[in-house]
Scaffold this active site. Structure first.
Site, mmCIF file in Angstrom:
data_model
loop_
_atom_site.group_PDB
_atom_site.id
_atom_site.type_symbol
_atom_site.label_atom_id
_atom_site.label_comp_id
_atom_site.label_asym_id
_atom_site.label_seq_id
_atom_site.Cartn_x
_atom_site.Cartn_y
_atom_site.Cartn_z
ATOM 1 N N GLU A 179 -2.411 2.061 -2.612
ATOM 2 C CA GLU A 179 -2.026 2.939 -3.420
ATOM 3 C C GLU A 179 -1.350 3.864 -3.524
ATOM 4 O OE1 GLU A 179 -0.068 0.305 -4.163
ATOM 5 O OE2 GLU A 179 -1.095 -1.322 -3.906
ATOM 6 N N HIS A 198 7.701 2.660 0.319
ATOM 7 C CA HIS A 198 6.078 2.364 -0.434
ATOM 8 C C HIS A 198 5.853 0.868 0.768
ATOM 9 C CE1 HIS A 198 3.387 2.097 -3.868
ATOM 10 N NE2 HIS A 198 3.432 0.902 -3.159
ATOM 11 N N GLU A 199 6.638 0.123 0.411
ATOM 12 C CA GLU A 199 6.054 -1.161 0.633
ATOM 13 C C GLU A 199 5.892 -0.967 2.601
ATOM 14 O OE1 GLU A 199 4.903 -3.689 -1.274
ATOM 15 O OE2 GLU A 199 5.698 -2.279 -2.731
ATOM 16 N N HIS A 257 2.895 0.855 2.949
ATOM 17 C CA HIS A 257 1.506 -0.249 2.959
ATOM 18 C C HIS A 257 1.604 -1.431 4.270
ATOM 19 C CE1 HIS A 257 -0.129 -0.502 -0.406
ATOM 20 N NE2 HIS A 257 1.504 -0.145 -1.558
ATOM 21 N N ALA A 292 7.541 -5.745 -8.724
ATOM 22 C CA ALA A 292 8.711 -4.830 -7.825
ATOM 23 C C ALA A 292 8.742 -5.002 -5.929
ATOM 24 C CB ALA A 292 8.706 -3.105 -7.823
ATOM 25 N N ALA A 293 7.550 -5.367 -5.539
ATOM 26 C CA ALA A 293 7.640 -5.502 -4.799
ATOM 27 C C ALA A 293 5.708 -5.917 -3.610
ATOM 28 C CB ALA A 293 7.956 -4.979 -3.402
ATOM 29 N N MET A 294 6.284 -6.774 -2.887
ATOM 30 C CA MET A 294 4.699 -6.769 -1.843
ATOM 31 C C MET A 294 4.597 -7.135 -1.085
ATOM 32 S SD MET A 294 1.541 -7.796 -2.334
ATOM 33 C CE MET A 294 0.158 -8.267 -1.265
ATOM 34 N N GLU A 295 3.711 -6.348 -0.325
ATOM 35 C CA GLU A 295 3.473 -5.408 1.245
ATOM 36 C C GLU A 295 3.310 -6.474 2.271
ATOM 37 O OE1 GLU A 295 -0.178 -4.328 -0.465
ATOM 38 O OE2 GLU A 295 2.157 -4.389 -1.186
ATOM 39 N N ASN A 296 3.508 -8.345 2.356
ATOM 40 C CA ASN A 296 2.710 -9.363 2.289
ATOM 41 C C ASN A 296 3.388 -8.343 4.242
ATOM 42 O OD1 ASN A 296 2.230 -10.507 0.671
ATOM 43 N ND2 ASN A 296 4.488 -11.121 0.416
#
Length: 1009
Positions: free
Chosen positions: A455, A432-433, A436, A396-400
């Site tokens: 998480e 959520h992201e 993070h 869904a997404a990535m929290e870079n």
């Protein structure tokens, strides 16, 4: 003279072989630093040469030669002894080094654990181990990349500055799918300069590159390594990969990174473990028709005469490799700036930006950054935050850090066609992201076994953060129960479950720890603890945790210690570590049984046991279940009657069975445990208490809170499923629903009935359940729902959510009024070519229409799927196509989804799963999965969640002996998802054997009555 010359040559050769043998390095035919083969790494064999010419020597020369050999052996032994002593001394002295406070300490703890584990193995070949050797620590990366979009390749050069912690001649770091061209190692010590490399090679089984130096690196000194390399920009959605989209009839390409958890090594050589935090300076060179992004802002940009541009990005804070990110694309953006000056930009396709599809996410991100800063009392660490919407992404997404990447479906919102449920889901992904950026980016788990630390918090704050944005949605107190707590307890009640903290023994285990147990159970445990502590102390503990470990790493004990300290400062002596270890190091959860104690006035007996759906598993696997599972349970308890409920009291349950005094209890007094379902456990009662609770719901349900009404429904269905209660008790309980006016209990009942329906939908008497019991109850509600839905294009309140829930149940279970309305709405759309169906009920109407109407309707929906440009609408249309009762059309859809570009990669799995949820397509989806497993596994095997989601989706509703045998035959793998699938199908079959006839007998009796 010639004899002495030969003797010296032989002696020198023998010494060389001895040294190589000691280092574990074989003399192979490689030259000029070329990589050695895996065969070399597998077996180090020294074969001394033999001379073909016969040499005659006198006895004195032979004696001298023997003495030389003996002397060499003695000197070698002494050298090894001194080396070991020196290494021990270095290890001891390194403990006294000061570097970056607690993060340094955490690094040493992690690496010392590695050393003790590895001492039992062959220390001469550290490239064989799961973890990198604890000898080096990176400080800074200078990474320069040239990106060639015309042929999807890139070349790079990385300079890594690192510190030597323990003496070694070996540099071991990660690479995967990279062609290494040149390697240079420099010393920054007194003898500065290039260090001689004896050998270098790639060891693919562990995805590492090994450089063996001629001389040893010394502790406390810094060194630099320079590596040039090149590789492909992959089509696979991991590492540095490519994607595309169509704009004005022209296909455009972009390239973006996805490094979590272990894929940074696919883009550049690095120490690719969370503990190896360092700073990064990235430079990207590409054609000027593209733009580039990375974690930090552009510091300088240089244009070449040949039409290329190089962007130099600012130096990052200390961070783990898997949070590094960059992208090369043709996107445009919208911008917002927070009060503290953080620049937020949302990048997407130019047409999406122009239509305003990214405005909603940009707006809530600005509010969320301020919310988290206020809640954690820790500022956001970077000067900017980019949100990048890409057409394809494995998750869904990535929290870079500073460059969060989202798949378009989870960040672009078209307000004219997007439903409320779509808006809610998108909101929670963004929340959520952003969380993070603190839990994950700023403070990172030491190792993957505690991935739930980041998480679990991000998943919990999905509900806290969304409540901040939209308080009327009641996310934490209500939606959390059905969407998180109830869902994860289904998984965690299986005998194939696992502790939330999992040991990682091999690389494949790293992907395995990213599952719903880590996310949802982590969130549920954090919520339970927050309620025990109270919000002020909970926030204080989080602030201490973040402040202490910022820019470093932390383990679960670090969090527990901060919470214990916060409690102690308020005079509450609770050892959080002791309490929480039971919840994190044991699999599953307890069922707490509460019953009145007849021998003692106003007393109750409370017992706990490990809840498992398959109670036979305890007998079949005594080793697993003979551990006397026990928890320290914060049980909240209230006493009530027809007109009143007492204030809750908290009882800490630590033993298998305990007796406690409670308030006054009469004959009609009932007990209610786990108030508002803040605890992570189920509650059972004696049958008399269940009857009193059901009676209370029938007469005046509002005495019991909304959360507990939903909790009672979920508990009663699952206790019956596991055999703790008779099958009629759940159906007796939900008979009160005709009076229920709140969404949450209906939602809990809907999920339970859906599971039950899937167990029964291929039995002869299914209509007895679906039509006679369910449909008639919903007739009035259904008509009201459809009428209201047509009037309101945006349904947001809990009452309209309730209407949607009832409508979905009614249409699913065959209510004729619902079916007629759905067919009418679809027909109107086809005839007028104007879609008047409200966004909030489109998924229900589309699916119902496709299932009831002819093939032309399916073709119409298929055409609209292709022509629609709204991301949310395309997803609803695609799922509706799986509702057909035409096997030919379902098979066609499955084949098109996998073999063509018509269906996005991330949607293929959803198509297969939704076909499997269709009773007529269930066996088809299962067969298709088995036939295409190799293709699916090669495409999605490394993507977190993808395979486990697919395996669960195509098997969870299989329920015949024949299907169970097929599952066992096909799932010979040892992966947890396979074991879980077999257990679920086995439980389905067992339910039919034990309870199906009993269930239908009660149903007939109830209807006759």
């Amino acid at each position: 003279e010639r004899e002495r010359e030969r003797e010296r040559g032989a002696d020198h050769e023998y010494k060389t072989h001895q040294i190589r043998h000691i280092m574990g390095i074989e003399d192979a035919s490689m030259r000029n630093g070329r990589a050695l083969s895996d065969q070399w790494a597998d077996s180090v064999v020294v074969r001394p040469r033999t001379t073909e010419q016969h040499i005659t020597v006198n006895k004195r020369l032979v004696l001298g030669f023997a003495i030389s050999i003996l002397t060499l052996i003695i000197v070698t032994a002494i050298a090894i002894t001194l080396s070991v002593s020196f290494e021990r001394c270095a290890a001891e002295s390194s403990g006294a080094l000061a570097a970056n406070g607690s993060s340094n300490s955490k690094w040493k703890q992690s690496q010392n654990a590695n050393i003790s584990h590895r001492d039992s193995e062959d220390g001469q070949q550290p490239w064989r181990h799961l973890r990198l050797p604890a000898t080096l620590r990176p400080r800074h990366y200078d990474l320069r990349l040239s990106v060639y979009m015309e042929n999807f390749t890139f070349s790079g050069e990385v300079h890594i500055e690192f510190e030597c912690v323990h003496s070694t001649k070996l540099i071991v770091l990660h690479t995967d799918r990279l062609e290494v061209d040149k390697v240079l190692v420099y010393s920054d010590s007194k003898k500065a300069g290039v260090m001689r490399i004896q050998r270098r090679f790639h060891y693919q089984p562990k995805q590492v590159y090994v450089i063996a130096l001629h001389r040893e690196m010394k502790p406390l000194r810094t060194y630099k390594i320079n590596i040039t390399f090149h590789a492909h920009i992959e089509h696979e959605l991991l590492g540095f990969f490519r994607s595309s989209y169509v704009l004005n009839g022209e296909r455009r390409f972009l390239a973006v990174t996805q490094f979590s958890p272990t894929h940074a090594r696919k883009a550049f050589p690095c120490f690719d473990e969370p503990i190896y935090k360092a700073t990064f300076r990235v430079s990207l060179k590409h054609e000027s028709s593209y733009q580039s992004l990375s974690n930090m802002p552009v510091e300088a940009s240089m244009s070449d005469e040949d039409g290329w541009v190089t962007n130099h990005f600012s130096r990052t804070p200390r961070m783990s490799t898997y949070y590094l990110a960059w992208a090369v694309c043709n996107f445009t953006y919208r911008e917002a700036v927070t009060e503290s000056g953080v620049v937020i930009r949302l990048y997407a396709r130019p047409d999406a930006i122009q239509s305003g599809s990214g405005d909603y996410a940009l707006h809530i991100t600005k509010r969320l950054l301020q919310f988290y800063q206020d809640y954690f009392k820790v500022k956001y660490s970077l000067p900017k935050l980019d949100l990048l919407a890409v057409p394809k992404h494995p998750y869904a997404a990535m929290e870079n850090w500073g460059l969060s990447v989202f798949v378009e479906q989870k960040i672009l919102l078209d307000p004219d066609v997007s439903s409320f449920s779509y808006q809610m889901e998108l909101t929670m992904v963004v929340v959520h992201e952003i969380c993070h950026q603190w839990f994950g980016d700023l403070v990172t788990p030491v190792w993957w076994e505690d991935v739930w630390l980041k998480e679990g918090f991000a998943h919990y704050f999905e509900y806290i953060g969304t409540d901040f944005l939209f308080p009327k949605w009641n996310m934490e107190k209500q939606r959390f129960l059905t969407d998180v707590l109830h869902e994860v307890m289904l998984l965690d009640g299986l005998a194939s479950s696992h502790p939330i903290s999992q040991e990682v023994f091999q690389a494949t285990d790293i992907d395995r720890v990213f599952d719903w147990i880590a996310y949802k159970k982590g969130a549920a445990l954090i919520r339970m603890l927050a309620n025990v502590m109270g919000q002020p102390l909970f926030q204080r503990g989080l602030n201490d945790y973040l402040m202490t470990h910022m820019y470093g790493n932390a383990a679960r004990d670090d969090l527990w210690n901060k919470f214990s300290e916060a409690m102690q400062r308020e005079g509450k002596d609770i050892n959080i570590t002791q309490v929480m270890d039971r919840w994190t190091l044991q699999m599953g959860y307890p069922v707490v049984t509460i019953s009145k104690n007849d021998s003692l006035d106003n007393s109750v007996t409370i017992s706990q046991e490990h809840f498992v759906y398959d109670t036979d598993a305890k007998i079949q696997n005594p080793e697993l279940f003979n551990k006397s599972f026990q928890w320290q349970i914060p049980l909240t308890l209230a006493v009530g009657n027809s007109s009143h409920i007492s204030t809750e009291t908290i009882i800490w349950v630590s033993n298998k069975t305990e007796t406690h005094r409670v308030g006054h209890m009469g004959g009609e007094t009932w007990l209610l445990g786990n108030i508002n379902q803040t605890g992570y456990f189920r509650v059972n009662y004696d049958l008399h208490n269940w009857r009193l609770l059901i009676q209370q719901l029938m007469t005046n349900s509002t005495i019991i809170s909304v959360g507990n009404r939903a909790g009672l429904i979920d508990d009663v269905f699952n206790l019956a499923r596991a055999g703790y209660l008779p099958q009629n008790v759940p159906l007796q309980m939900i008979s009160y629903l005709s009076q229920e006016t709140e969404f949450l209990p209906w939602h809990a009942a809907s999920r339970a009935l859906y599971q039950l329906d899937k167990l029964l939908d291929r039995t002869e008497d299914h209509s007895l359940f679906s039509v006679s019991l369910i449909s008639d109850q919903f007739t009035v509600c259904c008509i009201l729902t459809l009428t209201s839905a047509i009037r309101n294009t945006r349904l947001i309140s809990s009452s309209t959510e309730l209407q949607r829930e009832v409508m979905m149940l009614a249409c699913s279970f065959g209510n004729k009024h619902c079916h007629r309305q759905a067919v009418s709405l679809i027909s109107d759309w086809i005839s007028s070519n104007k879609n008047r169906i409200p966004p909030n009920v489109r998924d229900i109407v589309y699916c119902t229409g496709v299932s009831l109407m002819d093939e032309d309707v399916w073709e119409f929906i298929w055409m609209k799927f292709h022509s629609s440009t709204a991301i949310s609408e395309k997803k609803v249309l695609l799922e509706a196509l799986t509702c057909s009762d035409n096997i030919f059309l379902l098979n066609r859809l499955l084949n098109l989804s996998l073999t063509s570009d018509l269906v996005p990669d991330q949607d293929v799995i959803d198509v297969i799963i939704h076909v499997g949820r269709n009773p007529l397509g269930r066996h088809l989806a299962w067969r298709y999965f088995c036939e295409k497993w190799d293709i699916l596994n090669s495409r999605y095997g490394e993507a977190l969640f993808m395979n486990s989601k697919l395996i669960s989706g195509v098997t969870e509703f299989l329920n015949t002996e024949a299907e169970l045998n097929e599952v066992r035959l096909n799932f010979y793998k040892s992966a947890p998802a396979f074991a879980r699938a077999v257990e679920i199908v086995q439980a389905n079959v067992k339910w039919h054997i034990l309870f199906q006839q009993q269930f239908y007998r009660w149903l007939r009796k109830a209807l006759d009555g």
